[in-house]
Design an enzyme around this catalytic site. Structure first.
Site, PDB file in Angstrom:
ATOM      1  CE1 TYR A 233       3.104  -3.419  12.297  1.00  0.00           C
ATOM      2  CE2 TYR A 233       1.947  -1.654  13.429  1.00  0.00           C
ATOM      3  CZ  TYR A 233       2.668  -2.113  12.346  1.00  0.00           C
ATOM      4  OH  TYR A 233       2.952  -1.262  11.301  1.00  0.00           O
TER       5      TYR A 233
ATOM      6  CB  SER B   2       3.400   1.743  13.803  1.00  0.00           C
ATOM      7  OG  SER B   2       2.077   1.830  14.315  1.00  0.00           O
TER       8      SER B   2
ATOM      9  CB  ALA C  38       6.327  -4.123   8.148  1.00  0.00           C
ATOM     10  NE  ARG C  39       2.872 -12.064  11.083  1.00  0.00           N
ATOM     11  CZ  ARG C  39       1.952 -12.165  12.038  1.00  0.00           C
ATOM     12  NH1 ARG C  39       1.952 -11.313  13.061  1.00  0.00           N
ATOM     13  NH2 ARG C  39       1.032 -13.107  11.992  1.00  0.00           N
TER      14      ARG C  39
ATOM     15  CG  PHE D 272      -1.778   1.167   1.431  1.00  0.00           C
ATOM     16  CD1 PHE D 272      -2.521   1.706   0.393  1.00  0.00           C
ATOM     17  CD2 PHE D 272      -1.866   1.758   2.684  1.00  0.00           C
ATOM     18  CE1 PHE D 272      -3.336   2.822   0.593  1.00  0.00           C
ATOM     19  CE2 PHE D 272      -2.676   2.855   2.900  1.00  0.00           C
ATOM     20  CZ  PHE D 272      -3.400   3.395   1.854  1.00  0.00           C
TER      21      PHE D 272
ATOM     22  CE  LYS E 235       6.326  -1.490  11.602  1.00  0.00           C
ATOM     23  NZ  LYS E 235       7.107  -1.320  10.355  1.00  0.00           N
TER      24      LYS E 235
END
Length: 318
Positions: free
Chosen positions: A140, A114, A70-71, A10, A144
């Site tokens: 998550y 993030s 990234a995951r 994206f 990060k």
């Protein structure tokens, strides 16, 4: 030469498109060889982002890396150990790339992190800043944060400049997940019980994020800095629905259900997290980006929503 990882994703695909329009010499890392790239962009196939990936071919002659791969955060994660899975890619894979980049003489490494590193929410009227102590609450966000820490440790002895960008929710052409679901509901004129949500949330249009990334890969003052980024205009969920409706050219069908009633219903249905995202506050301070880089978001919220909705309509018509 600029290397972009996650080039079919994206954010990564939008960065590639912008760099190609700017005429920048660009190399794109992709996982499949059949992915089409804009004219002038050379694609290099890299099978996966792990601690053992060999990046030598991709990094040859590269001056800057924009790391978007990234995951990503997923709802209802089915992994037995979600933190281990996030660490495998977002920490170990990222730091392996960064070490090889530093050894190859890469000048700057731009890492898309993030806002979850800061936390999940702010109090009304308060904001997250780049100087806040990290407070991630989910795997998550933890992954990060750990990647950020590792990148700073690599930068110090090697001299490779690291730039960390923490975006909140990103919306735009090709957006998926919860934002796409909300857009679809608005476009279909479904009545939504979100007419009395007076929270404040920072979002960032994809084009604004891409513009900021491009600036960060070259601006001298961005070196070894951490930035928060947004549209610079926060919205309540009620205002967001109205904005999406305007962009779609449909009436906003909003029911003024009190927030306490939404939360009570969500608790009964086991959907408290989803309602917290819709009703909670999350605001970020972008004054550091404005001050150090002179950056002003080039796309307004209304224009960003129009582009997102137009992309959704194009997908529907295919």
């Amino acid at each position: 030469m600029i290397l972009v990882t996650g080039a079919s994703g994206f954010v990564g695909s939008a960065v590639i498109a912008r760099l190609a329009r700017d005429g920048a010499e660009t190399r794109a890392c992709v996982r499949r060889s059949d992915i089409c790239m804009p004219d002038g962009v050379h694609a290099v196939r890299v099978s996966d982002l792990t601690a053992s990936t060999d990046w030598s071919e991709a990094l040859a002659g590269v001056e800057a890396v924009v790391h978007t791969a990234a995951r990503v955060h997923v709802m209802d994660d089915l992994a037995t150990d979600p933190l281990a899975e996030f660490r495998r890619i977002n920490v170990h894979g990222t730091l392996n790339l960064a070490r090889q980049a530093a050894a190859a003489g890469v000048r700057r490494f731009v890492f898309i992190s993030s806002i979850k590193v800061n936390g999940e929410s702010t109090k009304l009227g308060a904001v997250f800043s780049a100087n806040d102590l990290p407070a991630p609450l989910d795997p998550y966000g933890v992954s990060k944060m750990e990647a950020e820490e590792g990148l700073r440790e690599i930068a110090a002895p090697t001299g490779m400049e690291v730039v960390i960008i923490r975006p909140p929710l990103v919306y735009g052409l090709g957006v998926k997940a919860n934002f796409a679901t909300l857009m679809r509901a608005v476009q279909r004129s479904w009545p939504l019980p979100l007419g009395a949500v007076h929270n404040q949330r920072s979002l960032v249009a994809l084009d604004n994020l891409v513009d900021f990334i491009v600036i960060c890969q070259s601006h001298p003052q961005a070196a070894n800095q951490t930035f928060l980024v947004s549209d610079g205009h926060d919205l309540s969920t009620t205002e967001l629905v109205r904005g999406l409706a305007r962009a779609a050219g449909v009436p906003a069908r909003l029911l003024p259900v009190p927030v306490w009633a939404l939360k009570a219903t969500a608790a009964l249905l086991g959907k408290s997290d989803a309602v917290q995202r819709l009703c909670g506050n999350l605001q970020v301070d972008i004054s550091k980006a404005r001050r150090l880089l002179g950056w002003v978001p080039p796309v307004s919220v209304d224009e960003g929503l129009q582009r997102a909705v137009a992309g959704r309509e194009d997908e529907t018509n295919i």
